[in-house]
Design a protein around this motif. Structure first.
Motif, short mmCIF file in Angstrom:
data_model
loop_
_atom_site.label_atom_id
_atom_site.label_comp_id
_atom_site.label_asym_id
_atom_site.label_seq_id
_atom_site.Cartn_x
_atom_site.Cartn_y
_atom_site.Cartn_z
N LYS A 279 18.20 50.92 82.89
CA LYS A 279 18.00 51.27 84.30
C LYS A 279 17.16 52.54 84.48
O LYS A 279 16.68 52.81 85.59
CB LYS A 279 19.36 51.43 84.99
N ASP A 280 17.02 53.33 83.42
CA ASP A 280 16.32 54.62 83.57
C ASP A 280 14.94 54.67 82.92
O ASP A 280 14.10 55.46 83.33
CB ASP A 280 17.16 55.74 82.92
N THR A 345 11.17 47.19 80.69
CA THR A 345 12.21 47.07 81.72
C THR A 345 11.63 46.99 83.13
O THR A 345 12.28 46.51 84.04
CB THR A 345 13.17 48.26 81.66
N LYS A 349 11.83 44.52 87.64
CA LYS A 349 12.12 45.10 88.95
C LYS A 349 11.21 44.53 90.03
O LYS A 349 10.15 44.06 89.75
CB LYS A 349 11.99 46.61 88.87
#
Ligand code: FE2
Ligand code: FE2
Length: 349
Positions: A279-280, A345, A349
């Protein structure tokens, strides 16, 4: 750890005073003060609100389970527990001092960051104090001379190195505590000392610290987007995960005492960490790829070989000559690991 004196307590029990050695770190305060917390207000507000809530405030209470002598734990088991307590006591004091100083240094420059660091230093002080009392259970009194600023030697870390190493150490310790807690919940026969039952709250605290650093990472484009950010991220993840994994053999006896296989435990912790950082960070490593840990095992063989050379009776030059091929092999394996596929990642999104 070095034992410096023994004293007779009023309970006639011998208490040894031990020196513990926290690390003292610092980084560019200018770069910290330039962080635009207003533009990323939402992520900082969430991280700080969670720290302010102090969810675990009432959890660190030494209940009746501690009201007994721990002298039945003797020999190697006692040595291992004391070593663990000393190691974590030093790490928690190190975190406490670091965050307290950052909070102070950023007070005028960036009140949001200063507030966050102050709340995290509160947690680390609580953890350190709990470990301090646990050491007294084993008749060890940590010397706290390092709390005086005079004589401390600080290590300056470049900003990106500081952010990545501190962020990942929070996430790693969180997964470390929670994995042990969950294991002992299902295997209570290995729960030889009540400290481990506090590891759930402990892990949650460290996770909230990781969230605060996660907000810093998200607010900094040099960490969160672009090719350079992805390469830097991959480099630090690989370096810190490798350093973590290579330590597993030195903790195998302690983990065996808790009923855990050291290699499996480290692999499971690293996988959990890798999942928790999605998530970061702009990318994570593909640690599910079986070659990942196989290659780290090859590095481990070379580092073990170098350790064996180090303790041999040969002269320094000969030792160095014998170690160089192993260093090259480690570098080659690390390069191969760096070129392995990673997981972007941001695409999701
Ligand atoms: Fe902590
Ligand atoms: Fe922490």
């Amino acid at each position: 750890m070095e034992y410096v004196e023994t004293t007779q307590s009023n309970t006639e029990a011998l208490v040894k005073e031990t020196l513990i050695y926290p690390g003292f770190y610092t980084t560019s305060i200018r770069k910290f003060s330039n962080i635009d917390t207003l533009r990323f207000q939402e992520v900082f507000n969430t991280a700080i609100a969670n720290l302010k809530s102090d969810y675990t405030k009432g959890d660190y209470i030494r209940d009746e389970r501690f009201n007994q002598s721990w002298d039945h734990i003797q020999g190697e088991a006692r040595e291992l527990i004391v070593k663990l307590l000393e190691m974590y006591c030093a790490a928690e004091y190190s975190g406490f001092i670091l965050y307290r100083e950052l909070s102070y240094q950023l007070k005028e420059e960036n009140s949001i960051l200063s507030g966050g660091f102050s709340l995290m230093s509160r947690d680390e002080a609580r953890h350190a104090s709990f470990l301090n009392k646990a050491l007294l259970d084993f008749r060890i009194k940590p010397g706290l001379g390092f709390l005086k600023k005079e004589g401390r030697k600080y290590i300056f870390l470049p900003f990106s190195w500081f952010i990545y190493s501190t962020y990942l150490s929070e996430r790693i310790s969180s997964c470390y505590y929670i994995t042990i807690f969950e294991h002992l919940e299902s295997h209570p026969e290995y729960s030889i000392y009540p400290l481990f039952s506090f590891y759930k709250s402990w892990g949650e605290d460290e996770n909230r610290h990781g969230d605060f650093f996660g907000a810093i990472i998200k607010s900094q484009s040099q960490f969160s987007s672009g090719l350079r950010a992805r390469l830097v991220c991959k480099f630090f993840l690989l370096l810190i995960f490798s350093m973590t994994y290579l330590k597993y053999q030195s903790n195998d006896k302690l983990l065996a005492l808790l009923g855990l296989d050291a290699r499996e435990y480290y692999i499971s912790t690293i996988k959990k960490v890798n999942n928790s950082i999605r998530k970061d960070l702009p990318l994570v490593l593909d640690v599910e790829e079986s070659r990942f840990f196989e290659k780290l095992d090859i590095c481990l063989q070379h580092t073990s070989e170098n350790k064996r050379i180090n303790i041999s009776s040969q002269n320094t030059l000969l030792k160095l000559t014998r170690k160089i091929p192993h260093y090259f092999s480690i570098l080659l394996v690390m390069f191969q690991l760096f070129t392995m596929k990673s997981i972007n990642t941001k695409e999701k999104k």
